[in-house]
Design an enzyme around this catalytic site. Sequence first.
Site, PDB file in Angstrom:
ATOM      1  N   SER A 124       0.878  -0.975  -0.187  1.00  0.00           N
ATOM      2  CA  SER A 124      -0.484   0.198  -0.594  1.00  0.00           C
ATOM      3  C   SER A 124       0.846   0.717  -0.074  1.00  0.00           C
ATOM      4  O   SER A 124       2.175   1.211   0.503  1.00  0.00           O
ATOM      5  CB  SER A 124      -1.065  -0.144   1.386  1.00  0.00           C
ATOM      6  N   TYR A 148      -2.478  -0.527  10.241  1.00  0.00           N
ATOM      7  CA  TYR A 148      -2.940  -1.021   9.493  1.00  0.00           C
ATOM      8  C   TYR A 148      -1.618  -0.732   8.278  1.00  0.00           C
ATOM      9  O   TYR A 148      -0.781  -1.330   7.629  1.00  0.00           O
ATOM     10  CB  TYR A 148      -3.976  -0.946   8.674  1.00  0.00           C
ATOM     11  N   LYS A 152       1.736  -3.430   6.184  1.00  0.00           N
ATOM     12  CA  LYS A 152       2.117  -3.518   5.291  1.00  0.00           C
ATOM     13  C   LYS A 152       3.929  -3.137   4.997  1.00  0.00           C
ATOM     14  O   LYS A 152       4.231  -4.083   4.783  1.00  0.00           O
ATOM     15  CB  LYS A 152       1.692  -2.294   4.487  1.00  0.00           C
TER      16      LYS A 152
END
Length: 332
Positions: A124, A148, A152
Amino acid sequence: MNILITGGAGYIGSHTCVALLERGYDVIVADNFVNSDPVVLQRIREITGRDFHSYEIDVTDAEAVERLFQAYKIDGVIHFAGLKAVGESVQKPLEYYRNNLLSTIVLADNCIRYGVGKFVFSSSATVYGDQEVPLAESMPLRGTTNPYGETKAMSERILTDTARAHPKLAVSLLRYFNPVGAHESGLIGESPRGIPNNLMPYITQVAKGKLAKLYVYGDDYPTVDGTGVRDYIHVVDLAEGHVAALERLEEGVHVYNLGTGQGTSVLQLVKTFEQVNGIKIPYEIVGRRPGDVAESYADVSKAWRELGWSAKRGIDEMCRDAWRYEVNHSDE
């Protein structure tokens, strides 16, 4: 070639399944359906006219995953499966770290033990944090703003270290910007559960009358109209980027931005949606959200140079296809 796709019933995973099946690959889907619906798998078959194997598996379950690697000669893995809501990750950090990191570790471990040579990872643009645009793969990662994003970045490091220790495993890290739109058939698209976290499904639900109005978070950013600017990419272009990354993947670790290289503001996207679909979107300007950046868009030159890939579909097509899917499937 047998390609294992984790999270293959999800938004991006399902479109990538279609792209791979249409290119002649054999696909094996592993999905626990926490954020997806099994009916999507049948729609993939309907679109492509091809069958494939699918399993209801949580890819943090090492024993279940190993059974897949034992049952099939897997040539490559594309890893989509993971929890992905930024706000929820702040509220449930342990759940995000456990799920997203453990799934990556389990898959990488099986790739090493069963001689799988290709691993494509769904990363991402959040890994960049707040930096000057356009964002390029050569930039140092300065830290993300939420758990989050950290999962990643950590998964990227796990896979990078693994590939260095095991040179037969080639890794491609694909940093997405903002996927929107749907397959032109209207059969598969983005179906968030509850109130959407992303802008486009929020717009389509307002257009459908499921939500009263769109909330625009901040109009005082240093941008063209004061609203946040993002790099929106059609999900079919994104899926085709995965095929290109898989097909060009050679020894080592390779990082690519997948975006259009152009920024679009919130209000520009709203106005384009209104013009393309002939529907008025009521909205209200409210305060900024903590952690949001003013602008985020990609330098996509590396993907074109090394993969021969670039996004082909514009904002008009993104808005038209997203609305077609909403009309067809919003009441499910």
